[in-house]
Design an enzyme around this catalytic site. Structure first.
Site, mmCIF file in Angstrom:
data_model
loop_
_atom_site.group_PDB
_atom_site.id
_atom_site.type_symbol
_atom_site.label_atom_id
_atom_site.label_comp_id
_atom_site.label_asym_id
_atom_site.label_seq_id
_atom_site.Cartn_x
_atom_site.Cartn_y
_atom_site.Cartn_z
ATOM 1 N N GLU A 1 -15.989 18.161 -15.893
ATOM 2 C CA GLU A 1 -16.616 19.026 -16.908
ATOM 3 C C GLU A 1 -17.238 20.217 -16.185
ATOM 4 O O GLU A 1 -17.961 20.047 -15.203
ATOM 5 C CB GLU A 1 -17.674 18.209 -17.666
ATOM 6 N N ASP B 1 -9.783 17.806 -23.076
ATOM 7 C CA ASP B 1 -10.743 17.808 -24.180
ATOM 8 C C ASP B 1 -11.579 19.073 -24.032
ATOM 9 O O ASP B 1 -12.721 19.047 -23.597
ATOM 10 C CB ASP B 1 -11.610 16.549 -24.079
#
Lengths: 275, 275
Positions: free
Chosen positions: B106, B155
């Site tokens: 991330e 994602d």
């Protein structure tokens, strides 16, 4: 100055759409009716503060009411649509050449009148010679026509206002009797995110009357949650027993033969409502 | 006084949700981040003015990113999630016992930090010993890890801000190289009502790199249009060739073995975007 149509789909959530023009706002004998021009969805019909249909996404709802049932019944000659005064379901029904007669029973003549004026791409089908338009209470029509229809489609508003009686077991029993011995009925049954109880209770009621009961879904972006359910009750034919390879291709934008059975494969939390 | 979060999903359409409390609004190094409490959807994470996840409907997105790919690959041991700092996809990945290691990359550590604090039911999975959390640019991680992963899941946010590079053909080529010889990747690819062009261009790009490319859909009520697409690229295994009866039942609220193939049966107008 910007005008926006904001609809509270629940007490705490809603949609908002920019309005370029308001064609009509009127209290009919049955409900509040508005016909507005939106920048995103084109002309929009609103009844009692709920989006009924828009030019841009209407095809989903209308196709998904009509085609699963008509492609399950082997020879649907006589079709009844209860509600649906905008004419969209009728337009889809007429795509099936085996349908000889399609009857529309709409309680509110104003819906028909304004749809013909402002939604001609949807309501134009109502002038087709195979169509009979009756302005009357669908509940009464059902009870006056025993053993008459091959397929009955309930294109109602939500169970508030004039549509309350269309979500009762008495209505489903009447539909059963108005269908021929191998008839099929289908009704819109709202969304599983905010109206799970409704889907469950309709499912229970219909199961007490019809031997085959199936629920399927479609995505309708202007309806609450974007996920809509339809409940089908059938006396003889199972939509899941249809040979998809035998379904003729018709001119659609949502329904396909490949989607016929897939639409009945439900998300787990929706499947659980039908048990 | 009532506070409402209103998100313009397009210039002319949006959603609005009643806010009971604002936990965080912060400009991180990468994006605007808000964590708000809504009456309808529970705690909601918003990045750059777009709903990323809510406690009430997060299961749909997270399950539908993870399970179709993991139930297509026969032995997914090493899984990479690019983005997804809230931890929801990782939580679903961990439901597959054959996964030995799940790596999360991330770019924005603040997303992880605030998700752990305010979304424990989602982000709790990040503390699992099978998980490695890396705060870094996913694009770079991909290019530094050749032939490493069985399954890669993207994602990301929409292709604005930090996620722009995650919608390029260079990225998909990097993913191909970071996958093992029978690897699978899946990415969220936005909605077909407002972003048809994006779905088409991703489909074209991925088809130039992967021999098997499939698109599937799920209903996510707080995302634009309520209909979300996912694009899967696979080197060897076809999700449509899976024997659904062999898929183990796992604890889910949306995905089921019965939905595995059905999710790939697309509405006609979406199917047309993939041709």
């Amino acid at each position: 100055m910007e005008l926006w149509y904001t609809e509270k789909q629940t007490d705490n959530f809603g949609i908002t759409a920019k309005i370029s023009k308001t064609h009509v706002t009127e209290k009919t004998d049955f409900q509040d009716l508005a016909m507005i021009e939106t920048a995103e969805w084109g002309t929009m019909l609103v009844l009692d503060g709920m989006v009924m249909t828009t030019v841009k996404d209407e095809f989903v709802y209308h196709e998904m009411v009509a085609h699963p049932a008509l492609n399950t019944h082997p020879n649907p000659k006589h079709v009844l649509v209860v509600g649906g005064g905008d004419g969209g379901v009728i337009r889809e029904v007429l795509k099936h050449p085996e349908v000889e007669k399609a009857v529309l029973v709409e309680i509110d003549g104003k819906v028909i009148e304004y749809s013909k004026k402002y939604l001609p791409s949807i309501a134009g089908a109502l002038d087709n010679p195979r169509v009979e338009v009756i302005v009357n209470d669908g509940y009464m029509h059902i009870h006056d026509h025993k053993n008459t229809y091959d397929v009955i489609m309930v294109d109602s508003t939500e169970p508030v206002g004039p549509a309350v009686s269309l979500f009762t077991q008495g209505f489903y029993k009447g539909i059963y009797d108005a269908l021929k011995e191998d008839g099929i009925f289908v009704a819109q049954t709202d969304n599983p995110w905010f109206k799970a109880d409704l889907i469950q209770s309709v499912n229970r009621d219909v199961k007490e009357i019809f031997p085959i009961v199936r629920v399927y879904c479609a995505n309708i972006p202007t309806y609450p949650s974007g996920l809509w359910t339809f409940t089908m009750g059938s006396k003889k034919y199972d939509p899941l027993a249809v040979d998809e390879t035998k379904i003729p291709e018709i001119d659609t934008k949502y329904y396909t033969p490949r989607l016929h059975k897939a639409a009945f494969a439900l998300p787990k939390f929706v499947e659980d409502l039908t048990k």
